[in-house]
Structure formats: C-alpha cells, structure tokens
Design an enzyme around this catalytic site. Structure first.
Site, PDB file in Angstrom:
ATOM      1  N   CYS A 242      -2.551   0.484   9.844  1.00  0.00           N
ATOM      2  CA  CYS A 242      -3.489  -0.532   9.337  1.00  0.00           C
ATOM      3  C   CYS A 242      -4.488  -1.006  10.381  1.00  0.00           C
ATOM      4  CB  CYS A 242      -2.734  -1.762   8.843  1.00  0.00           C
ATOM      5  SG  CYS A 242      -1.505  -1.461   7.583  1.00  0.00           S
TER       6      CYS A 242
ATOM      7  N   HIS B  91       0.840  -1.197   0.000  1.00  0.00           N
ATOM      8  CA  HIS B  91       0.000   0.000   0.000  1.00  0.00           C
ATOM      9  C   HIS B  91       0.875   1.246   0.000  1.00  0.00           C
ATOM     10  CE1 HIS B  91      -3.175  -2.651   2.075  1.00  0.00           C
ATOM     11  NE2 HIS B  91      -3.702  -2.286   0.920  1.00  0.00           N
TER      12      HIS B  91
END
Length: 407
Positions: A401, A316
């Site tokens: 996250c 990501h």
C-alpha cells in the site's frame, strides 16, 4: 528531467511536426488539384506559392501542438481534441495575419476581421485537417512514440511514496477494530520503509504531501502502472478521491501515459494484482463492476487479461493475496473468497504475511509482524527484506500500500 521525460519531448516533437506537415501538404495538394480544372496548367510556381503562404501557419501549428503535447494534452482524447481545435484556429489566424502585415497591409480591425473570415474560406480545410488529425492520428502516434524505449535506456526501478499526513490516525477502517496510532512511530516506520526500497536499488520519488488527507500515505490505491501507462484510480471511498491529483502529477513527471477510471466506475489500486499478463481485480467495497469493465478496456490493448475476483472478507484484494516473483499467489486463506481462481496458490500462516513487494527476481519485501510467513518465503529460496509497519497495519495497510512501483 528523467529519460521518460525525454521520450515525452520526442513524442511531442514528432506528433506536432507530422500533423503540421500533413496539413501543409494537404493544402498544396488541394490547390494543385483545384488548378487542374483551370486554363492555367499547374506548375512548380503554384506549389512554391502555396507552400510559402502556409509556411508561417504550419510553424505556428507546430508550436501550439508541441507545447500542448508537453503539458499533457495528448493523455486524453478530449484534451487532444481541444488542443487540435486551438491549433486549428490560432495557427491560420496568426499565420495569415503575420503574412498580411509583413506584405504591407496595415494592421487594423478590418484586417483582423478579414483574417478570421478566412477560417470560413481558404483556411477552413487547413483548420479541419489539423483538428481532426490531432485528436485521432496525432494522439495515436503520440502514444506509440512515447511508449518506445531506446536500447540505451536503462531499466527503471522507481517507487512513488507519500509521507504520512498529520491526521493519519483518522484513516478509514473497515474490516478491523480501530486502534490508537503512534504518529511518531509511524513516521519512523515510513522512513525505514523508504530506506529499504532505496537500499534495494529503487529510486524513491515523493508524491506531494497531502497533510489533511489521512489515508494519503497509502499511495498505491490512487493509481496502477502497466509499463509506460498509468491508470488513475477513482476510489469507492469518496473521502479518498482528493488524493489522486497529487499522484497524477508525479506520474506525469515520470513521463507515463495516463488513463483514468471515470464515474460511475470505482477502483482502488489495492484491488489490482498483476501476475505476468494476468490482472486480478478485486470486486469489493472500493472497486465496482463498472470500474473493472473500464480497466479491462484500458489494459486489453496493452496485452493484459483482467480476471475479476470477489472480495468480501478484506478491504482490498491485496490485503488477502499478493504474488511472488515466480507468479505464485500467496494468501491467508480465511481472508480469501475463492482460492481456485488463481493458477497457483500457496497459503501463508499469518494475516500480515499475505503482502510482498517484489524488489527483484529473488528478493521481496515483507512485514516483520509475520515471522512464520517470512520463514516460509525464505524457505522457497527468496531473500526477504523485513520492515516494521505495525502502525499502518492498524489502518488495514500493508507493504504494498505504501508505494507505487514503476519498472
């Protein structure tokens, strides 16, 4: 019930009341204008008679729309349209039926048929006004009222978290070699992470557990919050898409207005980095161009500018870069495709030192596995809260996250 739920109740009441009143007034005006061409001059008696006739209908329309708004019908245009159609049909039918039976008409199949027949006659305009207003002006007004904050409402600091699944070790790994996961240690590390948020003044709210969804602990990927608006993501990893409904329910419970990424667009929350009014979005394995286009269209009216960033060296965007409270983007250069896209960039010496969770204007949360990066950030004048998340880092996770922050 949270204060944001209070805003939802207020918005629901206001929209239901306004739509019902406008429809009610439209019928009075219509009959009044229609009487101008007759031999009987319009009078106050006509206005009272029409108002009395539609009073119960408008009450029922208000009730249906109020309930629909509370349960989320105004979060999407098409559900608002459905709510409007239901109210447009149900309210005139029930209102006319009650008025007729209370006036002495016996309840029968013939009466019911006659009442439904009014939807093609006198009640048709009322139904059209309610359905049209609800899906257009009503939804717009609902979003405006729901987003308003009272000056008495305190700033919120809420973090959504999700307990690790029992099959955490089966989580998807893309850019690193798979390592054995110590599930018991992961649970302890997650508890410590949640405790760190709480100690920093954040209210932690648990998203309903998803015990068979291995990656569900990485809750950030399922949604992105922009003030009072949350965008429900659609992961490029199809096996992760079942995680989103639980997050959506938790965000709805906080009273946020919901938008969503629709197929063929894909987007993971971990690819979205907000720096002031600029939103950097990573274009990589989990987020595609269509997902970025949809996000741009959703957040532009909120005052944000979306900047697309290529991501080929990490899972990501926020695996490679995050931002300090002053807007400086920090990252591990070997994982960053293009440093020049960021206005201010500061390299850190460790891969696990790229991620910071902003806890306040002077405090950030970082992984203890990056001591040199921690020292660098502390040297910039920030207080750093360190947490050990080694088991989650084995699954390409980081401190961002594990939560969705709502301010």
């Amino acid at each position: 019930m949270t204060i944001s739920w209070g805003r939802r109740l207020i918005a629901s009441f206001v929209v239901a009341f306004v739509v019902a009143i406008i429809a009610h007034a439209a019928m009075i005006v219509t009959y009044f204008i229609g009487s101008l061409g007759t031999s009987t001059a319009p009078s106050g008696t006509l206005i009272v008679a029409v108002s009395n006739y539609y009073s119960l209908t408008s009450v029922f329309a208000f009730a249906v729309l109020f309930i629909a708004a509370i349960i989320g019908a105004f979060d999407r245009w098409w559900t608002a349209l459905i709510a409007g159609v239901v109210a447009a049909v149900l309210a005139p039918v029930v209102g006319t039926l009650v008025t007729a039976t209370s006036g002495g008409s016996p309840f029968s199949g013939g009466l019911i048929g006659a009442v439904f027949g009014t939807l093609l006659g006198g009640n048709l305009l009322y139904a059209v006004v309610v359905a049209t207003l609800t899906a257009t002006f009503g939804r717009w007004l609902f979003r405006i009222v729901e987003s308003m904050r009272s000056r008495f409402e305190p700033d919120r600091k809420i973090a959504l978290v999700r307990i690790p699944a029992t099959n955490l070790a089966e989580g998807v790994v893309t850019h690193i070699e798979r390592e054995a996961i110590d599930a018991e240690l992961a649970d302890k590390q997650w508890d410590a992470y949640v405790a760190a948020l709480s100690e920093a003044g954040w209210q932690t709210v648990e998203v309903t557990s998803a015990d068979r969804l291995a990656d569900s602990v990485f809750v950030e990927d399922t949604a992105i919050v922009f003030g009072d608006t949350a965008v429900i993501a659609l992961s490029g990893a199809e096996e992760r898409r079942p995680e989103a409904p639980g997050t959506e329910a938790a965000l709805r419970a906080q009273g946020l207005r919901l938008e969503r990424i629709e197929a063929p667009g894909t987007l993971d929350g971990g690819d979205v980095l907000k720096v002031g009014e600029t939103v950097y979005v990573g274009r990589g394995g989990r987020t595609n161009a269509e997902g970025i286009r949809q996000l741009r269209a959703l957040v532009a009216p909120l005052g944000y500018t979306v900047v697309a960033v290529p991501v080929t060296k990490a899972l990501h965007l926020k695996t490679a870069v995050t931002a300090l409270p002053d807007g400086t983007v920090i990252g591990y250069e070997p994982l960053v495709d293009s440093v020049s896209v960021f206005e201010r960039f500061l390299p850190v010496p460790e891969a696990h030192g790229t991620a910071v969770v902003v806890l306040s204007d002077d405090t950030v949360l970082m992984s203890s596995s990056a001591p040199k990066s921690v020292a660098l950030v502390e040297d910039l004048g920030y207080r750093v809260v360190q947490v050990d998340i080694s088991e989650f880092e084995k699954l390409e996770g980081c401190v961002t996250c594990l939560s969705i922050r709502i301010r």
